[in-house]
Design a protein around this motif. Structure first.
Motif, PDB file in Angstrom:
ATOM      1  N   ARG A   1       0.876  -1.385   0.075  1.00  0.00           N
ATOM      2  CA  ARG A   1      -0.137  -0.173  -0.106  1.00  0.00           C
ATOM      3  C   ARG A   1       0.420   1.382  -0.304  1.00  0.00           C
TER       4      ARG A   1
ATOM      5  N   ALA B   1       1.532   5.555   0.055  1.00  0.00           N
ATOM      6  CA  ALA B   1       0.770   6.835  -0.015  1.00  0.00           C
ATOM      7  C   ALA B   1       1.216   7.341  -1.074  1.00  0.00           C
TER       8      ALA B   1
ATOM      9  N   PHE C   1       0.319   3.430   5.918  1.00  0.00           N
ATOM     10  CA  PHE C   1       0.807   2.342   4.603  1.00  0.00           C
ATOM     11  C   PHE C   1       2.367   1.890   4.489  1.00  0.00           C
ATOM     12  N   ASP C   2       2.417   1.302   3.746  1.00  0.00           N
ATOM     13  CA  ASP C   2       4.145   0.205   3.537  1.00  0.00           C
ATOM     14  C   ASP C   2       4.483   1.188   3.152  1.00  0.00           C
TER      15      ASP C   2
END
Length: 198
Positions: A3, A5, A123-124
């Motif tokens: 994920r 962002a 987020f990752d």
């Protein structure tokens, strides 16, 4: 699934960079586009916003975003009231997007106020889009209806670019030509083990 962002201050080129990721096969959730749809003609938030902010309904039946912006930028309490209406609806749309794209290697979430709303932890990886201040101002002041005062009010609500860059996992400098920006997008995808084309 990774994920990602994508964030950055106004006028830094977020939408351009998001399109490049999308063209490379990464599905994109555009928070601003979702808000525009929710506030547009027939949008599910029109009634609630018009009720709380009389005089903001436009001729087309949707919310007049300029009128609403003037109203909330002048009053932090009004802004908080608007966010309390908008944010839950955006979260619902984001959950739907995640469901629709299960199994994809990566998803990109374009979120202008990511750090300002404390959303970075979800987020990752975070990619910050940046450019020199003079480029940013020229881009934003070239938009219809934009003024120095309005730009300064918007910037006052946003975390300084320098701070965003420090917090980011990756920074994309959009001050050069498009091919340079595209190269940076490809490098990030390679770094994350993502092959262009999904």
């Amino acid at each position: 699934m990774i994920r990602i962002a994508l964030t950055g201050s106004i006028g830094m080129g977020k939408s351009t960079v998001a399109r490049m990721f999308e063209q490379a096969g990464v599905p994109v959730f555009d928070a601003d586009a979702v808000v525009r749809a929710l506030q547009g003609p027939g949008g599910e938030l029109v009634e609630a916003i018009a009720k709380h902010f009389p005089g903001t309904r436009g001729a087309d039946g949707g919310i007049d975003r300029d009128a609403l912006s003037k109203r909330v930028l002048a009053d932090p309490e009004d802004l908080a009231r608007l966010e309390a209406i908008v944010h839950p609806a955006v979260h619902r749309e984001r959950a739907r997007f995640l469901l629709e794209n299960q199994g994809k290697p990566a998803l990109l979430f374009e979120i202008p106020l990511l750090y300002e709303t404390g959303g970075g932890e979800a987020f990752d990886k975070v990619v910050v889009v940046s450019a020199r201040p003079e480029i940013q101002r020229a881009r934003v002041l070239g938009r219809p209806g934009m003024t120095e005062d309005k730009l300064n009010a918007l910037l006052a609500r946003q975390m300084p670019d320098e701070e965003k860059r420090k917090r980011a996992d990756f920074v994309i400098d959009t001050g050069g030509d498009l091919s340079t920006t595209e190269r940076q997008v490809r490098e990030i995808m390679a770094c994350l083990g993502l092959a262009p084309g999904g």
